[in-house]
Scaffold this active site. Structure first.
Site, mmCIF file in Angstrom:
data_model
loop_
_atom_site.group_PDB
_atom_site.id
_atom_site.type_symbol
_atom_site.label_atom_id
_atom_site.label_comp_id
_atom_site.label_asym_id
_atom_site.label_seq_id
_atom_site.Cartn_x
_atom_site.Cartn_y
_atom_site.Cartn_z
ATOM 1 N N ASP A 232 -0.482 -48.511 -11.992
ATOM 2 C CA ASP A 232 -1.469 -49.173 -11.111
ATOM 3 C C ASP A 232 -1.991 -50.493 -11.691
ATOM 4 O OD1 ASP A 232 -1.235 -47.036 -9.365
ATOM 5 O OD2 ASP A 232 -2.891 -45.941 -10.263
ATOM 6 N N ALA A 233 -1.195 -51.145 -12.526
ATOM 7 C CA ALA A 233 -1.641 -52.386 -13.156
ATOM 8 C C ALA A 233 -0.804 -53.594 -12.743
ATOM 9 C CB ALA A 233 -1.616 -52.236 -14.675
#
Lengths: 288, 288, 288, 288
Positions: A232-233
């Site tokens: 999720d980065a």
């Protein structure tokens, strides 16, 4: 059949880039339908990066497809350009991966059938069997690849095989709940779009709606981003939110959030298919 | 002069609470102008919590202010109620604390002068001297209490003294950039509202706009919350966001964010002044 | 099977109504799960109107369904109440009417299948043949009733017959492009919800997106309203908008608008099905 | 002192325009900082209109200000261009006209003082005396020109005289409640921005909040537009809306609307000051 040419360019900024590029197009009798340009923030002692997107009318343009590359190469080399060209009569090939929740999948299929998404969808892949009938109703092939701890590596190889076999350009994770391995991710750099059901960087990882409820937030959101190795980065393509109140239990957040998730994902996918998204390190440039 | 009575109640949920409370009001000839009620999520084997807000016409109500408490007490005791009563002809006394950025301060003062915020403002406190003239233009007393590492404890005592002396009911941190000590916080439980310039829980702490820019978010926001001992972790009263693009540098985020900050803070303050916010552990119930 | 009872009341405002109603519920051992109340603006020399929505736990409530009416009637008569009671284990029966554009229809069907809309859908009616296969995929009966100038009256009778035969409670016009006759409208007062693809009262009537484009608006919207005899003038249940730019041609407005239309309609339908919408003359009271 | 040059161009679309323009800039050693371009919808048998905005670094650019016009003229003539050049070190001169409601005025003044609006404000004009002290607090000259039926023509002449004397470039109607005569309007084509307190084209004319309340809308809005002879019909620069509920009386709409009005007006003024708005007949092109 009429078509357009899309040219994406990024390079170190310098004077005269727009003139050089647009003169190259004019020299070959190209009609520029739209031009977007952006120079990223410059630091104190260095120039920024230059990003450009051109859409050129195919009809009347003087360069054949096979000669575009060799003709443009010297200019590109001179200015250190990363560049990419696409033709709108060759739609991208998009695979959709999905697990148990099918709202994003169904929304993408509906939009695709309605002509909103200019792509081919050679396959939908799922670790759950349920979506089959709804997918096949759209005449899209469905593959069920169940995943267990033991079979995960093997199934990922099978998936990569299928994606490769179907010459897929874009992988959309439409609430696909398995974490992809670095091997998978690196096979499709900036070509895997995930929808995360929170307003990143808040609530990275599992169960964001439950955690949002516990924190007592008054707004929930969804984020579409390119997948990188770190969970999720990856670079964010689009985000949106909606208001909630104390009356909304976790189940309500899930229901309300679905609305935002599918809207955010559809817009990100559309932008990607139209070559509107360029990577700027950990950020994205989106020429809406 | 006409006025209303506001009655806030929270207690363990059980049958007949609304009937008991509204019958108490009816028995004393009260006219209920508005009634809001909410029962929080129940766990598996326990009832939830009951929250209620009543607004009753002052005229014609049969209980004197001084006798309300003793008359309502037996009912409250029977149902284990936390309760609070206020009268709209006695406005709350609100102090505003501010540092170098005055956009939230000026917005609150303008709204207050325009009649949007039903409060008295006995003082504005700042560790910067600049806001003085603009504050005094609204005929509001301004106190400049500069803070250094050495004087911080002493100045906080001075501030508490001033707040106490002016019988302050609500402390608004309108971009006040000093962290308050637990002693200060505990003096005003659920009565200190802070505006944090991010969409909490994202970007807790310092410099959220710079960090938002680095992360490449496509939306920025602001959060108004009650201050508790843990930094930026108190119950959220209101949040909102706005879209940004790759074109927006950190300075643009700061400018765009100001718009959201002042809107979010003003709404949270208004709700508090109208007794619309009840604490539900780490969350808030907001009866809009 | 657990269920709730929903009681909707509107009447002239007076003192003691909440006490009277909640005491009636308490007397019959009812557990009020949620209570919403509103008094409309009063004129200078008259009281406003009182609106209330109660949700009561079915289990343990002391009145049988068949005796509720006769038991509540005296209280209702005394206060001049319009009232309505429903039971959540008897879902409403909803018909959907559609023409050539199926985005709202498909969205409603998907939400219904996902459990977001608590209703039965005994039939979908269309003057176009195309939606059949997608509707039947959800195991919902589809009727094709083509309409021409000559057959319009006859087909409307056929439609009314079908709606009657299927005991329909709610008629949803999901981009149904035929204007209904007064006879049809009066058969379902406050029970026909239409989605109009503009932000009413702007762009009443045909072709709102084209007219919005000509006017150069920067925002487009959609409105869900109850149908009355006057075109696009019925009480509004919900509205929302989205931003557009000069780059958006009429076709883009149509595409972008679909997103808003389906969201607005779905929310209005959900509210109606949950008995959250009360008519207040030409306006609506919506207890979200 | 560093500055930028802004060049706005509109002309009939044809091939090679971008190349011609950017080559002209490059030939004179100009560094293009940003370039925006748009071609309006083409009809069936004609080309559309071409719009371009360039921002060029002043430093290093090879043309003196006094020679830009004569040097650019042949190219402009060849392509039938309307064009406009401005220099960011010469801020526009903006007059604000206001009546009794000062929220938009105060917001503009605060933003101006905070550096958000790059302009000079030589004067504020009002037909009401009240704003004087708040305006003068910002060291801006205030003129009170009361208007009656009899004095209207005369006062408008006085206003035009003042605007002329102060060499005003932009007139902002910040809730100025007098209708301007055609003579006034024609003196400042596309240079008078009005904020109308409704979502145009809904509720043209007087008292939009009262009419919105009567119609029972669920959203209210504000519109910033250039003033033309026809009331509230000029090209729209920006619009936004916010949700309201049945609980909001007309007074609440007024209060809530103020929030939207000032936000919408400030953004439109900022865009105009940055030369981001081009007229496209009755519509606007806004290069955000």
């Amino acid at each position: 059949m009429s078509y357009n040419i899309r040219l994406l360019i990024s390079c170190p900024d310098k004077k005269g880039l727009i003139a050089a590029i647009s003169s190259f197009i004019a020299m070959h009798n190209g009609n520029i339908l739209s031009a977007d340009q952006y120079v990223s923030d410059q630091g104190v002692d260095r120039r920024g990066a230059f990003f450009m997107r051109l859409e050129i009318e195919g009809e009347g343009f003087g360069l054949e497809r096979r000669e575009f590359g060799s003709t443009f190469a010297p200019l590109a080399r001179q200015h250190n350009m990363d560049w990419y060209v696409s033709y709108t009569d060759i739609p991208k090939r998009m695979a959709i991966l999905v697990s148990g929740y099918d709202h994003c999948l169904m929304d993408l299929l509906w939009r695709w059938a309605a002509g909103e998404l200019d792509a081919e969808i050679p396959l939908v892949l799922s670790n759950h069997p349920e979506p089959r009938s709804r997918v096949e109703h759209y005449d899209v092939p469905f593959y069920h690849l169940p995943v267990t701890k033991e079979t995960k590596a093997e199934q990922e190889s099978a998936m990569l095989g299928l994606l490769n076999e179907h010459r897929v350009d874009l992988v959309v994770l439409a609430r696909y709940m398995q974490i992809l391995t670095p091997r998978f991710v690196s096979a499709y750099p900036y070509r895997i779009i995930n929808i995360h059901h929170s307003f990143l960087p808040a609530f990275v990882g599992a169960d964001p709606y439950r955690r949002a409820h516990e924190r007592g937030v008054k707004t929930i959101g969804a984020t579409a981003h390119y997948v990188t190795e770190e969970l999720d980065a990856g670079p964010i393509v689009h985000q949106d939110v909606t208001h909630v109140t104390h009356r909304d239990a976790v189940d309500d957040l899930v229901r309300i959030g679905r609305e935002v998730e599918r809207r955010v994902l559809a817009r990100a996918v559309r932008w990607h298919l139209e070559d509107r998204v360029l990577a700027d390190a950990s950020r994205t440039v989106v020429f809406e």
